[in-house]
Design a protein around this motif. Structure first.
Motif, PDB file in Angstrom:
ATOM      1  N   THR A 160       5.786  11.589   4.248  1.00 49.09           N
ATOM      2  CA  THR A 160       5.047  10.736   5.241  1.00 49.09           C
ATOM      3  C   THR A 160       6.051   9.918   5.843  1.00 49.09           C
ATOM      4  N   ASP A 161       6.195   9.443   7.123  1.00 47.34           N
ATOM      5  CA  ASP A 161       7.366   7.816   7.093  1.00 47.34           C
ATOM      6  C   ASP A 161       6.070   7.120   7.901  1.00 47.34           C
ATOM      7  N   TRP A 162       6.620   5.964   6.876  1.00 48.33           N
ATOM      8  CA  TRP A 162       4.718   5.185   7.109  1.00 48.33           C
ATOM      9  C   TRP A 162       4.918   4.408   8.293  1.00 48.33           C
ATOM     10  N   ALA A 163       6.285   4.262   8.185  1.00 46.79           N
ATOM     11  CA  ALA A 163       6.803   3.076  10.174  1.00 46.79           C
ATOM     12  C   ALA A 163       6.643   3.543  10.930  1.00 46.79           C
ATOM     13  N   ALA A 164       6.710   5.358  10.863  1.00 47.07           N
ATOM     14  CA  ALA A 164       7.076   5.837  12.366  1.00 47.07           C
ATOM     15  C   ALA A 164       5.493   6.109  13.127  1.00 47.07           C
ATOM     16  N   LEU A 165       4.226   5.982  12.128  1.00 51.31           N
ATOM     17  CA  LEU A 165       2.906   5.875  11.581  1.00 51.31           C
ATOM     18  C   LEU A 165       2.334   4.633  12.553  1.00 51.31           C
ATOM     19  N   GLY A 166       2.956   3.798  12.235  1.00 50.36           N
ATOM     20  CA  GLY A 166       3.021   2.229  11.929  1.00 50.36           C
ATOM     21  C   GLY A 166       2.748   1.844  13.624  1.00 50.36           C
ATOM     22  N   ARG A 167       4.525   2.741  14.371  1.00 52.25           N
ATOM     23  CA  ARG A 167       4.724   2.948  15.002  1.00 52.25           C
ATOM     24  C   ARG A 167       4.084   3.268  16.020  1.00 52.25           C
ATOM     25  N   GLY A 168       3.996   4.433  16.069  1.00 53.45           N
ATOM     26  CA  GLY A 168       2.722   5.492  17.188  1.00 53.45           C
ATOM     27  C   GLY A 168       1.224   4.410  17.204  1.00 53.45           C
TER      28      GLY A 168
END
Length: 408
Positions: A160-168
């Motif tokens: 899981t790319d947590w930063a990418a989830l947050g940006r999404g």
């Protein structure tokens, strides 16, 4: 511990509403197609349903009567009859979809066709509603539905790319799928989080548990714990689908696909837990919707009702309950795909939402029933804003369904 057990009605109401078969489908499809771009819909749904569930619980606790009972008295039999017909139609279709979800969960566990499991699921739902005490029912199925937390746990095992989830979540958009499809999915997901039966069930459940003004704190605690938990579980479904399916553009259409992220994380054990979770949340939602249909009819016509009343004394209530389950079975025996039925049910539910929430707001401001426990200015502002959102979703639902071909 007493406080936590007091929250189980809210947990059952929320698990049945936020992560029933409608949300299993809608949330996972949203994550697969749009990543985290619809996270705001869940946040909006949690805030709104908490506000209206608090009103419904307060009405039950202060007046000792369920919301639908007061809607008929406050708005008159003709207006309430429109509400009843719309609510009953949506609730029975939802019941059919939930029974289909139970059957699909059993198919996932056994490999046998879901059609074999439909009558078994219906019989099991009826027996639980017939024989199990309300408080035991809410605790068993409310807590069992928390098995869906396996999706949240899976995020830590997946890459899981947590930063990418947050940006999404903060900057997501149509992701090349088209804005029509984006808003169709938003409306469907919103409808799945604020299903009409949730507040009617919660209010009637408060009467079943004999809430009084002294129980207002427990009622609010149940709302503020149960519904956010349901929203968190739904968000976990979106996130796991976003991690596993969104990068490849895969569109979901079955419960085994919904379970796939957990299988990737934990293998066969994950599949077993996912199947158990799917069974628990859809079975719990089937209990809610079955009772919701019978509650609405009995409260409108002034019949004796409730699980705490013996079946002999509440024969008409139990008859409507049985007929509603049989109607759900008949819908499924047409061999309609339960997932497709769920998608249509969500759109119909979105159209009917104002008929549920406007009367609650009216009754929650009536001093005849609540005295000085009516809504305060802040809650009225929140309720009015949320009602405008509901009306917008109701107006947009069918045009979006037609223009996008059900979001395809």
């Amino acid at each position: 511990m007493r406080k936590l057990l007091a929250a189980t009605l809210g947990v059952l109401s929320a698990v049945g509403g936020f992560v029933d078969v409608g949300d299993l489908v809608a949330a996972s499809q949203a994550g697969a197609r749009f990543g985290m771009a619809h996270a705001w819909v869940l946040l909006l749904g949690v805030v709104g349903i908490c506000a209206y569930a608090e009103m419904a619980g307060r009405i039950a606790a202060v007046s000792g009567r369920a919301v639908f009972d007061l809607v008929r008295e406050r708005l008159g039999p003709r207006v309430a009859l429109v509400n009843l017909v719309a609510s009953y139609l949506v609730t029975v279709l939802t019941l059919a979809a939930e029974l289909g979800g139970v059957a699909l969960a059993l198919q996932l566990a056994s490999g046998l066709s879901y059609l074999i499991w439909v009558p078994v699921a219906a019989l099991a739902v009826w027996l639980v509603l017939w024989r199990m005490r309300f408080r035991l029912m809410e605790r068993v199925f409310g807590l069992a539905g928390l098995a869906l937390v396996v999706f949240a746990v899976a995020l830590f095992w997946l890459p899981t790319d947590w930063a990418a989830l947050g940006r999404g979540a903060l900057h997501g958009g149509a992701a090349g799928q088209g804005w029509g499809a984006y808003w169709f999915v938003a409306v469907a997901l919103f409808a799945s989080t604020v299903s009409p039966y949730e507040v009617f069930f919660f209010s009637s459940g408060g009467v079943e548990e004999r809430w009084s003004g002294a129980d207002l704190a427990d009622a609010r605690f149940s709302v503020l714990i149960g519904f956010p938990v349901g929203g968190f579980l739904a968000l976990s479904l979106i996130a796991t689908a976003a991690v596993v399916f969104h990068p490849t553009g895969t569109s979901l259409g079955s419960l085994d696909q919904v379970a796939h992220p957990v299988v990737l994380a934990f293998g066969g054990a994950g599949l077993a837990v996912a199947a158990l979770a799917f069974f628990a949340v859809t079975f719990g939602a089937a209990l809610e919707t079955g009772l919701g249909a019978a509650y609405a009819a009995a409260q409108y016509f002034g019949w004796q009702w409730g699980k705490r009343v013996s079946p002999r004394e509440a024969a008409r209530f139990h008859s409507v309950l049985l007929v509603s389950i049989l109607l759900g079975v008949l819908v499924l025996l047409t061999t309609i795909d339960p997932v497709a039925l769920t998608e249509y049910m969500l759109i119909i539910s979105a159209v009917a939402l104002p008929l549920t929430y406007l009367p609650i707001l009216i009754v929650a401001n009536d001093r005849t029933y609540l005295g000085d426990r009516v809504n305060g200015p802040l809650l009225n502002l929140l309720g009015a804003v949320f009602l405008l959102v509901i009306i917008a979703a109701s107006v947009a639902a069918i045009p979006l369904a037609v223009v996008t071909g059900m979001g395809r």
